[in-house]
Design an enzyme around this catalytic site. Structure first.
Site, short mmCIF file in Angstrom:
data_model
loop_
_atom_site.label_atom_id
_atom_site.label_comp_id
_atom_site.label_asym_id
_atom_site.label_seq_id
_atom_site.Cartn_x
_atom_site.Cartn_y
_atom_site.Cartn_z
CE1 TYR A 1 -3.65 2.79 0.94
CE2 TYR A 1 -1.82 3.41 2.76
CZ TYR A 1 -3.02 3.69 1.83
OH TYR A 1 -3.81 4.66 2.09
CE LYS B 1 -2.63 6.69 -0.96
NZ LYS B 1 -3.90 6.98 -1.71
#
Length: 356
Positions: A154, A158
């Site tokens: 993640y 990001k």
């Protein structure tokens, strides 16, 4: 491809104030729905784009589709001048291909669609985790370097989404302005992650232990404050604004002991607070071992450890961030205190109370 090289008509400053039409990408999600509701309160006409429709609201047009589908996105951006990009898989999903498809490929497609549709402003929901490597961050500012060793997929995606795609796409001369909002520890009513997962762990007897000495300070941010930060950024995003192409931490500005926060939520719902301490290094080492084991055995058997290295790091280290830049450039200050936010959150989950 350099998004900034696309030819676009010049946009005057006045045009940025004239339209109240916006699109919320990921508007069916937890943060997205709260953002949609607040935008409606402020007189905006809202178009929602998501892979699913989870509610209906007067004044909201829903468009269902894949974030990687340019034509589907364009249908949601007709006559829209402002786009909020909130779509992302849950951090706990641990699916690298899914994170890459949504956070990277999907954002790439979204920016292309924005340029094609003549969208003037893009506000990204990023994450404070882009500067977190599993080690203490105390009052971290936006000028901290991006994590060189991201602690999960993640965070890895990001970083690329914020740094390489969205912020580099900002171009004042061509009339496409971008800004990134970095919330941390979002919680509130309708949250499908933090409180339900916490209660599930408590019901299975897995919330008896405190990882580390329990003194580590963290940021938990009430969802309405995150929404407030997004809207402030959108309404100040003009060619003459210092916020163009920058990132901003948005928190409750009230660092709290991680285990105090967890205990307050649990006790508020009728469960016992964690009491027994476990050494941080021991738990982190076990979590890392289990994560590697799950990775090795994935072709044969699928299992997800309760404690991943990321979860242990979040539970046992300091990670709180400065909002000084947001206060200065956005005029930001929290609209809901941490105490009130916790109380409102607990009250919104009667079905999760002990014995319910």
């Amino acid at each position: 491809m350099c998004f900034c090289c696309t030819r676009r008509p010049q946009i005057t400053t006045g045009a940025y104030c004239s339209s109240k039409r916006c699109a919320v990408i990921g508007g069916s999600g937890f943060l997205g729905r709260h953002l949609v509701e607040k935008l409606l309160d402020r007189g905006y006409s809202v178009s929602v784009f998501d892979i699913r429709q989870s509610y209906e609201l007067p004044g909201v047009t829903f468009h269902q589709g894949d974030l990687c589908d340019n034509q589907a996105l364009l249908s949601a951006m007709k006559d829209v001048s402002l786009v909020f990009h909130c779509a992302s898989p849950a951090p706990a999903s641990d699916d690298r291909k899914l994170f890459e498809r949504v956070n990277i490929q999907g954002t790439h497609t979204l920016i292309e669609a924005c340029l094609e549709a003549g969208v003037q402003k893009l506000v990204l929901t990023s994450s404070a985790s882009v500067v977190f490597e599993g080690k203490d961050v105390k009052n971290g500012r936006e000028d901290l370097p991006y994590a060189k060793k991201p602690i999960d997929y993640y965070t890895e995606t990001k970083i690329e989404q914020e740094k390489v795609l969205v912020l580099e796409a900002c171009d004042k001369e061509k009339g496409f302005l971008t800004v990134a909002i970095r919330p941390h520890g979002i919680f509130g009513p309708r949250d499908p992650q933090l409180v339900p997962i916490l209660v599930d762990a408590a019901r299975r007897g897995k919330m008896k232990f405190i990882i580390g000495d329990g003194t580590n300070l963290v940021d938990f941010t009430f969802v309405e404050n995150v929404v407030h930060g997004h809207i402030l950024a959108a309404e100040r995003l003009r060619p003459d604004s210092p916020i163009c192409g920058k990132s901003y931490h948005i928190t409750n500005d009230e660092p709290v002991r991680f285990w105090d926060f967890m205990s307050e939520v649990l006790v508020g719902l009728g469960y016992a607070a964690p009491r027994y301490h476990l050494p941080y290094t021991l738990v982190y080492g076990l979590a890392l071992l289990l994560w590697l084991l799950a990775l090795i055995l994935r072709p044969l058997v699928s299992f997800k450890p309760t404690f991943t290295p990321m979860r242990v790091a979040l539970a046992g280290t300091h990670h709180y961030y400065s909002c000084d830049r947001a206060k200065r450039d956005l005029g930001y200050k929290p609209v809901v205190s941490l105490k009130d936010g916790i109380e409102r959150t607990v009250q919104s989950y009667p079905h999760l109370r002990q014995g319910a």
